[in-house]
Design an enzyme around this catalytic site. Sequence first.
Site, PDB file in Angstrom:
ATOM      1  N   SER A  50       0.738  -1.018  -0.094  1.00 30.98           N
ATOM      2  CA  SER A  50      -0.114   0.024   0.121  1.00 30.98           C
ATOM      3  C   SER A  50       0.721   1.303   0.110  1.00 30.98           C
ATOM      4  CB  SER A  50      -0.923  -0.036   1.151  1.00 30.98           C
ATOM      5  OG  SER A  50      -0.118   0.013   2.427  1.00 30.98           O
ATOM      6  N   ASP A  84      -1.210  -0.809  -3.793  1.00 30.53           N
ATOM      7  CA  ASP A  84      -2.688  -0.613  -3.310  1.00 30.53           C
ATOM      8  C   ASP A  84      -3.000   0.561  -2.702  1.00 30.53           C
ATOM      9  OD1 ASP A  84      -5.162  -1.784  -2.620  1.00 30.53           O
ATOM     10  OD2 ASP A  84      -4.596  -2.164  -0.416  1.00 30.53           O
ATOM     11  N   HIS A  85      -4.106   1.114  -2.835  1.00 27.89           N
ATOM     12  CA  HIS A  85      -4.680   2.402  -2.423  1.00 27.89           C
ATOM     13  C   HIS A  85      -3.701   3.472  -2.595  1.00 27.89           C
ATOM     14  CE1 HIS A  85      -8.343   1.512  -0.091  1.00 27.89           C
ATOM     15  NE2 HIS A  85      -7.638   0.368   0.272  1.00 27.89           N
ATOM     16  N   GLU A 136     -12.074   2.399  -6.661  1.00 28.18           N
ATOM     17  CA  GLU A 136     -13.090   2.402  -5.535  1.00 28.18           C
ATOM     18  C   GLU A 136     -14.143   3.262  -5.833  1.00 28.18           C
ATOM     19  OE1 GLU A 136     -13.203   2.828  -0.826  1.00 28.18           O
ATOM     20  OE2 GLU A 136     -11.674   1.864  -1.561  1.00 28.18           O
ATOM     21  N   HIS A 211     -12.716  -4.901  -0.151  1.00 31.54           N
ATOM     22  CA  HIS A 211     -11.665  -4.408   0.880  1.00 31.54           C
ATOM     23  C   HIS A 211     -12.165  -4.679   2.302  1.00 31.54           C
ATOM     24  CE1 HIS A 211      -9.421  -1.478  -1.950  1.00 31.54           C
ATOM     25  NE2 HIS A 211      -9.643  -2.628  -2.535  1.00 31.54           N
TER      26      HIS A 211
END
Length: 287
Positions: A50, A84-85, A136, A211
């Site tokens: 992340s 990620d993210h 997302e 998630h």
Amino acid sequence: MPLATTGELVTRAAEARSAVAAFNVITLEHVEAVIAGAESTGAPVVLQVSENAVKFRYGRLLPLARAAVTAAERATVPVALHLDHVQSDDLLRQAARAGFSSVMYDASRLPYTENLAATRVAADCAHSRNLWIEAELGQVGGKDGGPPLDAHAPGARTDPGQARDFVTRTEVDALAVAIGSVHAMTTRTAALDHDLLERLSAALPVPLVLHGSSGVPDDALVAAVAGGIGKVNVGTALNAAMTTAIRGFLAAHPEAVDSRRYLKVGREAMVREVARIIGVLARANPS
């Protein structure tokens, strides 16, 4: 074996109405544990780094990424690397060169129109670098220590019609949907909205991602995979397993100072948790 790509693992899983487990890693012990746990089950797996993990490593992506690539290439099961993210455009541009085949670009904090515009730019950037991209819509609360959104708060859940518009206009390859899970949960008490998941699965032409899975009970995870989730993200459950094991070891051995002794115990606990979670997901499609 050669690195797998996240896109091929998730697409294959979604088509088979199963899911690939994607575990967030912070240390080399996390990397080794995820791969060992996957090898013990014979299942493919995704290693996720992340943006917060990169910040923890002094803002440097390559040291952990190169360790993950090296470990993945020596695995006996397919392993892919996922960033990620991501909110930083600079980090997004580094992904492909660092060995990642995919990114999750997170603009979910923004109002819908701004999320759509930012994600479309990110998707163009990712695709120009042969990266599979996840986004997302709705908000899976609890990220960065923030409180979870109320289940009925505006934007807390993913709307199927809006999601279809979002996917069409951004051209993302997968969508993380908000159906009741929360990031960073240490209790497995999240209540998923399976009716909403069914409508999202019917509305969207791309794989769906869950998630905040550490807080979801096993039976609900199985039902989510059966209902259309193709990628299941796990982070907190590994950290909890590692921390609990290390705390127990140090309480029993207060004289211990060699970090290898307690890190080994923590790593072994994570191996068991990885294998357990992969086994839970496999229950959705025993074949």
